[in-house]
Design a protein around this motif. Structure first.
Motif, PDB file in Angstrom:
ATOM      1  N   VAL A 194      50.539 -43.439   9.114  1.00 12.76           N
ATOM      2  CA  VAL A 194      50.299 -44.159   7.862  1.00 12.76           C
ATOM      3  C   VAL A 194      49.634 -45.505   8.162  1.00 12.76           C
ATOM      4  N   ASP A 195      50.066 -46.169   9.213  1.00 14.54           N
ATOM      5  CA  ASP A 195      49.492 -47.471   9.560  1.00 14.54           C
ATOM      6  C   ASP A 195      47.985 -47.370   9.818  1.00 14.54           C
ATOM      7  N   ASP A 196      47.570 -46.381  10.603  1.00 19.13           N
ATOM      8  CA  ASP A 196      46.143 -46.240  10.925  1.00 19.13           C
ATOM      9  C   ASP A 196      45.319 -45.937   9.676  1.00 19.13           C
ATOM     10  N   VAL A 197      45.794 -45.012   8.850  1.00 15.70           N
ATOM     11  CA  VAL A 197      45.048 -44.637   7.654  1.00 15.70           C
ATOM     12  C   VAL A 197      45.068 -45.778   6.634  1.00 15.70           C
ATOM     13  N   HIS A 198      46.198 -46.474   6.524  1.00 14.65           N
ATOM     14  CA  HIS A 198      46.298 -47.648   5.654  1.00 14.65           C
ATOM     15  C   HIS A 198      45.247 -48.687   6.056  1.00 14.65           C
ATOM     16  N   ASP A 199      45.155 -48.957   7.362  1.00 17.59           N
ATOM     17  CA  ASP A 199      44.179 -49.933   7.850  1.00 17.59           C
ATOM     18  C   ASP A 199      42.755 -49.505   7.494  1.00 17.59           C
ATOM     19  N   PHE A 200      42.444 -48.217   7.641  1.00 21.12           N
ATOM     20  CA  PHE A 200      41.113 -47.725   7.293  1.00 21.12           C
ATOM     21  C   PHE A 200      40.827 -47.931   5.807  1.00 21.12           C
ATOM     22  N   TYR A 201      41.765 -47.527   4.952  1.00 22.56           N
ATOM     23  CA  TYR A 201      41.556 -47.650   3.511  1.00 22.56           C
ATOM     24  C   TYR A 201      41.422 -49.113   3.078  1.00 22.56           C
ATOM     25  N   THR A 202      42.223 -50.003   3.657  1.00 22.50           N
ATOM     26  CA  THR A 202      42.189 -51.402   3.225  1.00 22.50           C
ATOM     27  C   THR A 202      41.056 -52.187   3.886  1.00 22.50           C
ATOM     28  N   THR A 205      43.556 -51.981  -1.807  1.00 21.49           N
ATOM     29  CA  THR A 205      44.629 -52.967  -1.698  1.00 21.49           C
ATOM     30  C   THR A 205      45.966 -52.232  -1.698  1.00 21.49           C
ATOM     31  N   ARG A 206      46.847 -52.617  -0.779  1.00 21.08           N
ATOM     32  CA  ARG A 206      48.187 -52.005  -0.764  1.00 21.08           C
ATOM     33  C   ARG A 206      49.007 -52.624  -1.882  1.00 21.08           C
ATOM     34  N   VAL A 207      49.650 -51.781  -2.691  1.00 19.63           N
ATOM     35  CA  VAL A 207      50.504 -52.277  -3.764  1.00 19.63           C
ATOM     36  C   VAL A 207      51.972 -51.971  -3.506  1.00 19.63           C
ATOM     37  N   MET A 208      52.249 -51.098  -2.540  1.00 19.44           N
ATOM     38  CA  MET A 208      53.626 -50.756  -2.232  1.00 19.44           C
ATOM     39  C   MET A 208      53.674 -50.120  -0.854  1.00 19.44           C
ATOM     40  N   GLY A 209      54.724 -50.387  -0.114  1.00 18.90           N
ATOM     41  CA  GLY A 209      54.892 -49.764   1.194  1.00 18.90           C
ATOM     42  C   GLY A 209      56.349 -49.641   1.565  1.00 18.90           C
ATOM     43  N   VAL A 210      56.670 -48.588   2.305  1.00 17.12           N
ATOM     44  CA  VAL A 210      58.027 -48.368   2.806  1.00 17.12           C
ATOM     45  C   VAL A 210      57.945 -48.290   4.323  1.00 17.12           C
ATOM     46  N   VAL A 211      58.643 -49.209   4.979  1.00 21.46           N
ATOM     47  CA  VAL A 211      58.643 -49.258   6.437  1.00 21.46           C
ATOM     48  C   VAL A 211      59.773 -48.378   6.954  1.00 21.46           C
ATOM     49  N   GLY A 212      59.465 -47.588   7.989  1.00 22.44           N
ATOM     50  CA  GLY A 212      60.471 -46.725   8.600  1.00 22.44           C
ATOM     51  C   GLY A 212      61.394 -47.500   9.514  1.00 22.44           C
ATOM     52  N   GLU A 213      62.409 -46.821  10.007  1.00 23.69           N
ATOM     53  CA  GLU A 213      63.394 -47.450  10.895  1.00 23.69           C
ATOM     54  C   GLU A 213      62.767 -47.983  12.175  1.00 23.69           C
ATOM     55  N   GLY A 240      59.719 -49.230  12.510  1.00 21.15           N
ATOM     56  CA  GLY A 240      58.740 -50.288  12.305  1.00 21.15           C
ATOM     57  C   GLY A 240      57.500 -49.926  11.517  1.00 21.15           C
ATOM     58  N   PRO A 241      56.770 -48.864  11.900  1.00 18.49           N
ATOM     59  CA  PRO A 241      55.555 -48.532  11.146  1.00 18.49           C
ATOM     60  C   PRO A 241      55.856 -48.033   9.738  1.00 18.49           C
ATOM     61  N   PHE A 242      54.837 -48.071   8.888  1.00 23.03           N
ATOM     62  CA  PHE A 242      54.981 -47.565   7.528  1.00 23.03           C
ATOM     63  C   PHE A 242      55.252 -46.067   7.533  1.00 23.03           C
ATOM     64  N   THR A 292      51.470 -40.797   3.065  1.00 29.62           N
ATOM     65  CA  THR A 292      52.821 -40.603   3.572  1.00 29.62           C
ATOM     66  C   THR A 292      52.785 -39.914   4.920  1.00 29.62           C
ATOM     67  N   LEU A 293      53.780 -40.210   5.726  1.00 28.32           N
ATOM     68  CA  LEU A 293      53.918 -39.577   7.029  1.00 28.32           C
ATOM     69  C   LEU A 293      54.230 -38.106   6.818  1.00 28.32           C
ATOM     70  N   ALA A 294      53.609 -37.260   7.606  1.00 24.02           N
ATOM     71  CA  ALA A 294      53.843 -35.817   7.485  1.00 24.02           C
ATOM     72  C   ALA A 294      55.336 -35.526   7.604  1.00 24.02           C
ATOM     73  N   ALA A 295      55.839 -34.659   6.747  1.00 21.82           N
ATOM     74  CA  ALA A 295      57.268 -34.346   6.688  1.00 21.82           C
ATOM     75  C   ALA A 295      57.791 -33.854   8.029  1.00 21.82           C
ATOM     76  N   LEU A 296      57.019 -33.060   8.752  1.00 22.47           N
ATOM     77  CA  LEU A 296      57.461 -32.542  10.041  1.00 22.47           C
ATOM     78  C   LEU A 296      57.686 -33.681  11.027  1.00 22.47           C
ATOM     79  N   ASP A 297      56.796 -34.682  11.009  1.00 25.11           N
ATOM     80  CA  ASP A 297      56.970 -35.840  11.886  1.00 25.11           C
ATOM     81  C   ASP A 297      58.255 -36.581  11.561  1.00 25.11           C
ATOM     82  N   ARG A 298      58.557 -36.748  10.263  1.00 24.82           N
ATOM     83  CA  ARG A 298      59.796 -37.432   9.866  1.00 24.82           C
ATOM     84  C   ARG A 298      61.002 -36.643  10.311  1.00 24.82           C
TER      85      ARG A 298
END
Length: 72
Positions: free
Chosen positions: A18-26, A32-40, A42-44, A59-65
Motif C-alpha cells: 500500500v505504501d508504494d502504490v500510495h506514493d505513486f498515486y500521490t 491526495t490521501r484522505v484516510m489511512g489505516v496503519v498496520g501493526e 508500521g506500513p499502511f 488495500t493490502l492483499a487479503a492473503l498477505d494480511r
C-alpha cells in the motif's frame, strides 16, 4: 417507485505494498490521501486517495494480511 442509481463508485484495489502504490498515486499522479489505516508493523494496510471526483481505496492483499497474522 423509481429505482435510485449509485451516486458514487469507489474501486478497491488490492496491492502488494500500500505504501508504494500510495506514493505513486500521490507523488506521480497528484492524488491526495484522505484516510489511512496503519498496520501493526508500521506500513499502511489501507488508504483512500482522491483527485477531483475520483476516489480510490488501496488495500493490502487479503492473503498477505492472513500470512502476517499467522506468522505473528
Amino acid at each position: 417507485m423509481a429505482k435510485e442509481s449509485a451516486k458514487v463508485v469507489m474501486p478497491i484495489i488490492t496491492v502488494d505494498s500500500v505504501d508504494d502504490v500510495h506514493d505513486f498515486y500521490t507523488e506521480k499522479l497528484g492524488f491526495t490521501r484522505v484516510m489511512g489505516v496503519v498496520g501493526e508493523d508500521g506500513p499502511f494496510n489501507f488508504v483512500t486517495v482522491v483527485l477531483g471526483g475520483a476516489k480510490i481505496a488501496l488495500t493490502l492483499a487479503a492473503l498477505d494480511r492472513l500470512e502476517h497474522l499467522l506468522s505473528s
